[in-house]
Write a protein that holds these residues in place. Structure first.
Motif, PDB file in Angstrom:
ATOM      1  N   VAL A 201      -8.479 -16.217  -0.371  1.00  0.00           N
ATOM      2  CA  VAL A 201      -7.301 -15.863   0.547  1.00  0.00           C
ATOM      3  C   VAL A 201      -7.662 -14.556   1.055  1.00  0.00           C
ATOM      4  CG1 VAL A 201      -5.045 -15.518   1.060  1.00  0.00           C
ATOM      5  CG2 VAL A 201      -5.729 -17.633  -0.059  1.00  0.00           C
ATOM      6  N   ASN A 202      -7.625 -14.381   2.414  1.00  0.00           N
ATOM      7  CA  ASN A 202      -7.218 -12.928   2.898  1.00  0.00           C
ATOM      8  C   ASN A 202      -6.192 -12.879   3.447  1.00  0.00           C
ATOM      9  OD1 ASN A 202      -7.630 -10.330   4.093  1.00  0.00           O
ATOM     10  ND2 ASN A 202      -9.730 -10.702   4.925  1.00  0.00           N
ATOM     11  N   ASP A 203      -5.102 -12.054   2.673  1.00  0.00           N
ATOM     12  CA  ASP A 203      -3.914 -11.849   3.236  1.00  0.00           C
ATOM     13  C   ASP A 203      -3.858 -10.430   4.060  1.00  0.00           C
ATOM     14  OD1 ASP A 203      -1.071 -11.835   3.301  1.00  0.00           O
ATOM     15  OD2 ASP A 203      -0.810 -10.490   1.711  1.00  0.00           O
ATOM     16  N   PHE A 204      -4.058 -10.709   5.463  1.00  0.00           N
ATOM     17  CA  PHE A 204      -4.073  -9.412   6.339  1.00  0.00           C
ATOM     18  C   PHE A 204      -2.623  -8.741   6.491  1.00  0.00           C
ATOM     19  CE2 PHE A 204      -7.681 -12.087   7.880  1.00  0.00           C
ATOM     20  CZ  PHE A 204      -8.787 -10.974   7.943  1.00  0.00           C
ATOM     21  N   SER A 205      -2.851  -7.522   6.456  1.00  0.00           N
ATOM     22  CA  SER A 205      -1.784  -6.772   6.522  1.00  0.00           C
ATOM     23  C   SER A 205      -1.553  -5.700   7.585  1.00  0.00           C
ATOM     24  CB  SER A 205      -1.216  -5.943   5.153  1.00  0.00           C
ATOM     25  OG  SER A 205      -1.378  -7.223   4.076  1.00  0.00           O
ATOM     26  N   ALA A 206      -0.489  -5.093   7.982  1.00  0.00           N
ATOM     27  CA  ALA A 206      -0.297  -4.223   9.092  1.00  0.00           C
ATOM     28  C   ALA A 206       0.328  -3.231   8.235  1.00  0.00           C
ATOM     29  CB  ALA A 206       0.456  -4.226  10.442  1.00  0.00           C
ATOM     30  N   ARG A 207      -0.358  -2.032   7.686  1.00  0.00           N
ATOM     31  CA  ARG A 207       0.146  -1.372   6.629  1.00  0.00           C
ATOM     32  C   ARG A 207       1.261  -0.403   7.341  1.00  0.00           C
ATOM     33  NH1 ARG A 207      -0.632  -3.663   2.093  1.00  0.00           N
ATOM     34  NH2 ARG A 207      -2.801  -3.975   1.343  1.00  0.00           N
ATOM     35  N   PHE A 218      14.465  -6.417   3.177  1.00  0.00           N
ATOM     36  CA  PHE A 218      14.336  -7.743   3.705  1.00  0.00           C
ATOM     37  C   PHE A 218      12.829  -8.055   3.370  1.00  0.00           C
ATOM     38  CE2 PHE A 218      17.198 -10.404   6.203  1.00  0.00           C
ATOM     39  CZ  PHE A 218      18.493 -10.038   5.466  1.00  0.00           C
ATOM     40  N   GLY A 219      11.859  -7.214   2.881  1.00  0.00           N
ATOM     41  CA  GLY A 219      10.582  -7.516   2.797  1.00  0.00           C
ATOM     42  C   GLY A 219       9.553  -7.687   4.018  1.00  0.00           C
ATOM     43  N   PRO A 220       8.207  -8.032   3.953  1.00  0.00           N
ATOM     44  CA  PRO A 220       7.456  -7.923   5.039  1.00  0.00           C
ATOM     45  C   PRO A 220       7.787  -8.940   6.178  1.00  0.00           C
ATOM     46  CG  PRO A 220       6.453  -9.225   3.064  1.00  0.00           C
ATOM     47  CD  PRO A 220       7.854  -8.474   2.550  1.00  0.00           C
ATOM     48  N   GLN A 221       7.761  -8.589   7.428  1.00  0.00           N
ATOM     49  CA  GLN A 221       7.657  -9.746   8.519  1.00  0.00           C
ATOM     50  C   GLN A 221       6.594  -9.604   9.670  1.00  0.00           C
ATOM     51  OE1 GLN A 221      11.651  -7.705   9.479  1.00  0.00           O
ATOM     52  NE2 GLN A 221      11.624  -7.499   7.379  1.00  0.00           N
ATOM     53  N   LYS A 222       6.733  -8.677  10.312  1.00  0.00           N
ATOM     54  CA  LYS A 222       5.605  -8.483  11.551  1.00  0.00           C
ATOM     55  C   LYS A 222       4.345  -7.932  10.616  1.00  0.00           C
ATOM     56  CE  LYS A 222       5.719  -9.638  15.042  1.00  0.00           C
ATOM     57  NZ  LYS A 222       5.452 -10.927  15.571  1.00  0.00           N
ATOM     58  N   ALA A 223       4.670  -7.537   9.515  1.00  0.00           N
ATOM     59  CA  ALA A 223       3.279  -6.723   8.816  1.00  0.00           C
ATOM     60  C   ALA A 223       2.430  -7.781   8.146  1.00  0.00           C
ATOM     61  CB  ALA A 223       3.953  -5.982   7.736  1.00  0.00           C
ATOM     62  N   LYS A 224       2.939  -8.866   8.069  1.00  0.00           N
ATOM     63  CA  LYS A 224       2.089  -9.977   7.216  1.00  0.00           C
ATOM     64  C   LYS A 224       2.036 -11.383   8.174  1.00  0.00           C
ATOM     65  CE  LYS A 224       1.663  -8.154   3.114  1.00  0.00           C
ATOM     66  NZ  LYS A 224       0.349  -8.029   2.378  1.00  0.00           N
ATOM     67  N   HIS A 225       2.826 -11.700   8.807  1.00  0.00           N
ATOM     68  CA  HIS A 225       2.951 -13.220   9.483  1.00  0.00           C
ATOM     69  C   HIS A 225       2.212 -13.269  10.629  1.00  0.00           C
ATOM     70  CE1 HIS A 225       7.321 -13.801   7.620  1.00  0.00           C
ATOM     71  NE2 HIS A 225       6.292 -13.628   6.679  1.00  0.00           N
ATOM     72  N   PHE A 226       1.191 -12.424  11.178  1.00  0.00           N
ATOM     73  CA  PHE A 226       0.258 -12.471  12.185  1.00  0.00           C
ATOM     74  C   PHE A 226      -0.784 -13.263  11.786  1.00  0.00           C
ATOM     75  CE2 PHE A 226      -0.580  -8.217  10.220  1.00  0.00           C
ATOM     76  CZ  PHE A 226      -2.153  -8.442  10.409  1.00  0.00           C
ATOM     77  N   ALA A 227      -1.505 -13.305  10.773  1.00  0.00           N
ATOM     78  CA  ALA A 227      -2.728 -14.071  10.296  1.00  0.00           C
ATOM     79  C   ALA A 227      -2.998 -13.952   8.779  1.00  0.00           C
ATOM     80  CB  ALA A 227      -4.014 -13.364  11.116  1.00  0.00           C
ATOM     81  N   ASN A 228      -3.561 -14.938   8.346  1.00  0.00           N
ATOM     82  CA  ASN A 228      -4.340 -15.004   7.068  1.00  0.00           C
ATOM     83  C   ASN A 228      -5.504 -15.737   7.029  1.00  0.00           C
ATOM     84  OD1 ASN A 228      -0.776 -15.403   6.156  1.00  0.00           O
ATOM     85  ND2 ASN A 228      -1.943 -13.830   4.811  1.00  0.00           N
ATOM     86  N   ALA A 229      -6.154 -15.699   6.187  1.00  0.00           N
ATOM     87  CA  ALA A 229      -7.466 -16.456   6.151  1.00  0.00           C
ATOM     88  C   ALA A 229      -7.434 -17.305   4.906  1.00  0.00           C
ATOM     89  CB  ALA A 229      -8.765 -15.657   6.533  1.00  0.00           C
TER      90      ALA A 229
END
Length: 334
Positions: A201-207, A218-229
């Motif tokens: 798994v690649n958990d892409f992140s907008a740091r 509230f934890g990660p939102q747009k930072a994480k939800h745009f893509a995973n692989a």
């Protein structure tokens, strides 16, 4: 056993790795003696997660039959590669203290230029992690995780648009695992026995976005939800579970090595992590989980963040690899 899924005229086709190629599960199932009933054959030949839940004895005989068949060396015309399964949900743990501390150090180095000299000097003087870099106290008491976007998965060879709102796109190399059977109020042993297979798994992140969102509480939102692989191949649990703490991984950007990592040293076992999630909560077959980033498996740790045009390749020995090219995304810029 290694499994993958192809699509043919909109129909999923599960395949089994055999020798130098792949054999349709339907072909192998048709040659089993005794043969499964028609309903089981239809389900197992098109649903990879259902095949992971098949009796161990059936899968063992399938592997033997598949090896005896002449494998398909080339893709069948009219077929296209697909995700091995569509996750019903995605939960991502944080099992590794070494990653948590190194990532926090990377955040300080990248986003807190005034504080970074203090952190660096303190650590150089005392030879220990700066206290504020360590995970929250809850991390030491129970497995922690966030809910990701199960609908945003891509696979090997797919392009990943970089969100217009980030200037700090990162990758995260993780060990993923999918449930083959439901769980509720499980013990660690019961939870581990429900794992059907493993993927990369690649958990892409907008740091830069992640830092502000985490501070919101509230934890990660747009930072994480745009893509995973996830990798296209699933390796059955019997091959990986006995050695999941001793897997080696690699990271390459544009073909150049930028990091190696290992799955050694988790705070919690996979069974303990899943058992915690299952308390007073029903988990279902097809739900995907990940360990969190393996130590050294992210750019925030190594200083190698991604840019448009980069190709990020990650892999874990014995499971597989996946590569994705980063392209410019559309949307409103900051």
């Amino acid at each position: 056993m290694k499994l993958r899924r192809m699509m043919e005229a909109g129909r999923p086709v599960v395949q089994i790795a055999a020798g130098v190629g792949w054999v349709d599960a339907a072909h192998a199932l048709a040659r089993l003696d005794p043969a499964p009933d028609a309903e089981a054959r239809a389900r197992w030949s098109g649903d990879l997660v259902a095949l992971l839940a098949a009796p161990d004895e059936v899968r063992a005989r399938l592997a033997t039959v598949a090896e005896a068949l002449s494998p398909e060396r080339d893709p069948t015309p009219g077929r296209s590669a697909a995700l091995p399964f569509a996750p019903r949900s995605f939960r991502d743990f944080m099992l590794y203290e070494r990653h948590a501390i190194a990532a926090a150090r990377g955040f300080a180095r990248t986003f807190l230029p005034a504080a970074w000299p203090v952190v660096r000097g303190w650590e150089a003087l005392l030879g220990a992690p700066f206290p504020a870099l360590k995970p929250h106290a809850l991390w030491y008491r129970q497995p922690i995780y966030y809910m990701g976007n199960a609908l945003a998965f891509v696979s090997d060879g797919d392009e990943v648009p970089c969100p217009a709102y980030t200037r700090a796109l990162d990758y995260e190399l993780e060990l993923g695992f999918v449930l083959a059977r439901p769980l509720r109020d499980a013990s660690p042993a019961e939870a581990e026995a429900a794992i059907g297979g493993f993927v990369v798994v690649n958990d892409f992140s907008a740091r830069d976005v992640q830092r502000a969102e985490m501070q919101s509480g509230f934890g990660p939102q747009k930072a994480k939800h745009f893509a995973n692989a996830m990798s296209r191949v699933v390796v059955t649990a019997d091959e990986i579970l006995p050695r999941w703490r001793n897997l080696k991984g690699f990271v390459r950007i544009n073909g150049q090595p930028v990091g190696t990592t290992t799955s050694a040293g988790p705070r919690w076992s996979l069974g303990e992590a899943l058992a915690h999630v299952s308390q007073s909560e029903t988990l279902h077959a097809g739900e995907l989980f990940a360990t969190g980033t393996l130590p050294g498996g992210s750019g925030i740790e190594t200083g190698c963040l991604l840019a448009v045009g980069d190709t990020i390749e990650i892999g874990i020995d014995g499971i597989g690899a996946l590569a994705n090219r980063i392209v410019a995304g559309k949307g409103r810029t900051p």
